[in-house]
Design an enzyme around this catalytic site. Structure first.
Site, PDB file in Angstrom:
ATOM      1  N   ASP A 153       5.022  -0.876   7.197  1.00 26.87           N
ATOM      2  CA  ASP A 153       4.053  -0.143   6.384  1.00 26.87           C
ATOM      3  C   ASP A 153       3.035   0.656   7.179  1.00 26.87           C
ATOM      4  O   ASP A 153       2.104   1.220   6.595  1.00 26.87           O
ATOM      5  CB  ASP A 153       3.319  -1.102   5.451  1.00 26.87           C
ATOM      6  CG  ASP A 153       4.197  -1.559   4.299  1.00 26.87           C
ATOM      7  OD1 ASP A 153       4.804  -0.690   3.651  1.00 26.87           O
ATOM      8  OD2 ASP A 153       4.280  -2.772   4.055  1.00 26.87           O
ATOM      9  N   ASP A 199      10.322   0.676  -0.728  1.00 16.49           N
ATOM     10  CA  ASP A 199       9.029   1.207  -0.292  1.00 16.49           C
ATOM     11  C   ASP A 199       9.128   1.934   1.058  1.00 16.49           C
ATOM     12  O   ASP A 199       8.339   2.842   1.345  1.00 16.49           O
ATOM     13  CB  ASP A 199       8.003   0.082  -0.140  1.00 16.49           C
ATOM     14  CG  ASP A 199       8.034  -0.964  -1.233  1.00 16.49           C
ATOM     15  OD1 ASP A 199       9.134  -1.300  -1.706  1.00 16.49           O
ATOM     16  OD2 ASP A 199       6.961  -1.476  -1.581  1.00 16.49           O
TER      17      ASP A 199
END
Length: 397
Positions: free
Chosen positions: A113, A175
């Site tokens: 991330d 994601d």
């Protein structure tokens, strides 16, 4: 006052350039001014030493997390957007202040991330200031993210320790598509050309394995780290493994239209459009998705404003790149609802923007709350809308 009247004229003229256009029911400038007032309250009361703000509460407080939290880039990213829209120096100073603590993330390799964390903050900062130090941080972060890539699976490892010996599985979540934007930017701005290859390989593998026949998305695909073969598919943050978790679907729509913008590869555009079609067909009448489209108690299930904001922003880009009016209409339909009193945090003492998002419903985490990434993509969508309307208005002159 002149600025507001000029924008309203543009909105009126623009509404006549697209046949059967959904009418805009709010003034983007007024909503952005509301966002400024909310975030001014936030930066005046938050202490940076307590961490990065993740979600806001009715008493004006925020949960603050360490910089390693996957959402750490969204609060400073929103401040950069407020500066972009207003050109007010106070937002520049605030964005710089809240971005600076994230610099150590350039070497953080515990999860994928860092694209969210660094590109939403330093990426927007560099775009708006051309600060050379920001650029170097983005390039170093891209190098770090690339260490999570595995040639065997042709994907970036989402969850898991890259130093684990003999791992049994290689986990990739939808994601991860969002983190490819940083790699694409880096490959064009002084970074290694391998970043582009990595991002394309990851997108291609995701396209091949992450979607069902109806173009709904799994959340997680697990690969054999030695052979690259798929071991398992599941939907961890959704209702069930075979359900359509709405934010996951949103990441896919946004991620693939972004990859089309960056590479001009048409299969990425087609994928984004197919994912969007499935999302649109599943929406309730007010166009705000449930947290999972297959949750068992619909219509008495929580909505997810974050999913809606992500898709609204993606739809504006879909419209800009395809000129298909349905994407503009869908974006406006969503934004009309998000900009209403039902979703704006106008009650109590909130210092955030959007209410009614869902983080991780199966473990009852962040259900029906404000979350920083909902604010971020909502503000991004409003700024994209303003730029698009001005561009279309000029093209008609």
């Amino acid at each position: 006052m002149y600025r507001k009247k000029a924008l309203l004229i543009i909105l009126y003229c623009f509404s006549h350039t697209i046949e059967s256009q959904v009418l805009l029911k709010f003034d983007p400038d007024e909503v952005l001014l509301f966002a400024e007032s909310q975030y001014e309250k936030a930066i005046n009361q938050l202490k940076i030493e307590n961490g990065m703000p993740r979600n806001g509460h009715s008493d004006g407080s925020w949960n603050q997390k360490p910089i390693e939290d996957w959402t750490s880039g969204f609060f400073p990213g929103t401040l950069w957007y407020l500066y972009e829209n207003s050109k007010n120096e106070k937002w520049l100073k605030a964005a710089q202040k809240w971005t600076a603590p994230l610099e150590p993330l350039k070497l953080f390799n515990k999860h994928h991330d860092i694209g969210f964390m660094v590109y939403c903050s330093y990426g927007n900062g560099y775009r708006l200031t051309q600060n050379k130090n920001y650029k170097e941080i983005i390039l170093q972060t891209s190098n770090t993210l690339a260490t999570r890539y595995r040639p065997t699976t042709k994907t970036i490892l989402s969850w898991g320790d890259i130093n684990e010996k003999n791992p049994k599985t290689h986990k990739v979540i939808i994601d991860n598509m969002m983190n490819l934007e940083m790699l694409e930017w880096a490959s064009k701005n002084g970074g290694s050309k391998k970043f582009d290859k990595i991002s394309r390989n990851h997108a291609n593998t995701t396209l091949k394995n992450h979607f069902r026949k109806d173009f709904s998305s799994y959340h997680l695909v697990e690969y054999n780290p030695n052979t690259g073969k798929v071991q398992n598919k599941s939907t961890v943050q959704g209702f069930a493994d075979d359900s359509m978790w709405s934010r996951g679907q949103a990441w896919g729509i946004y991620g693939f239209i972004m990859m089309y913008r960056e590479t001009a590869i048409k299969k990425y555009l087609k994928t984004s459009e197919n994912l969007a079609k499935t999302y649109f067909e599943s929406l309730p009448i007010d166009n705000i998705a449930y947290w999972d489209f297959n949750a068992p108690n619909i219509p008495n299930e929580p909505r997810d404003a974050s999913s809606a904001a992500i898709v609204a922003s993606a739809c504006l880009e879909l419209f800009e790149l395809t000129e298909k009016k349905m994407y503009y209409n869908q974006a406006i339909s969503i934004l009309n609802e998000l900009a209403s009193d039902k979703y704006l945090a106008k009650t109590d003492n909130y210092s955030c923007v959007l209410l009614h998002s869902v983080g991780y419903k199966p473990i009852n985490s962040e259900v029906n709350v404000n979350i920083n990434y909902a604010d971020y993509y909502f503000i991004e969508a409003l700024i994209r809308l303003k730029k698009l309307q001005i561009k279309m208005f000029k093209n008609k002159q």
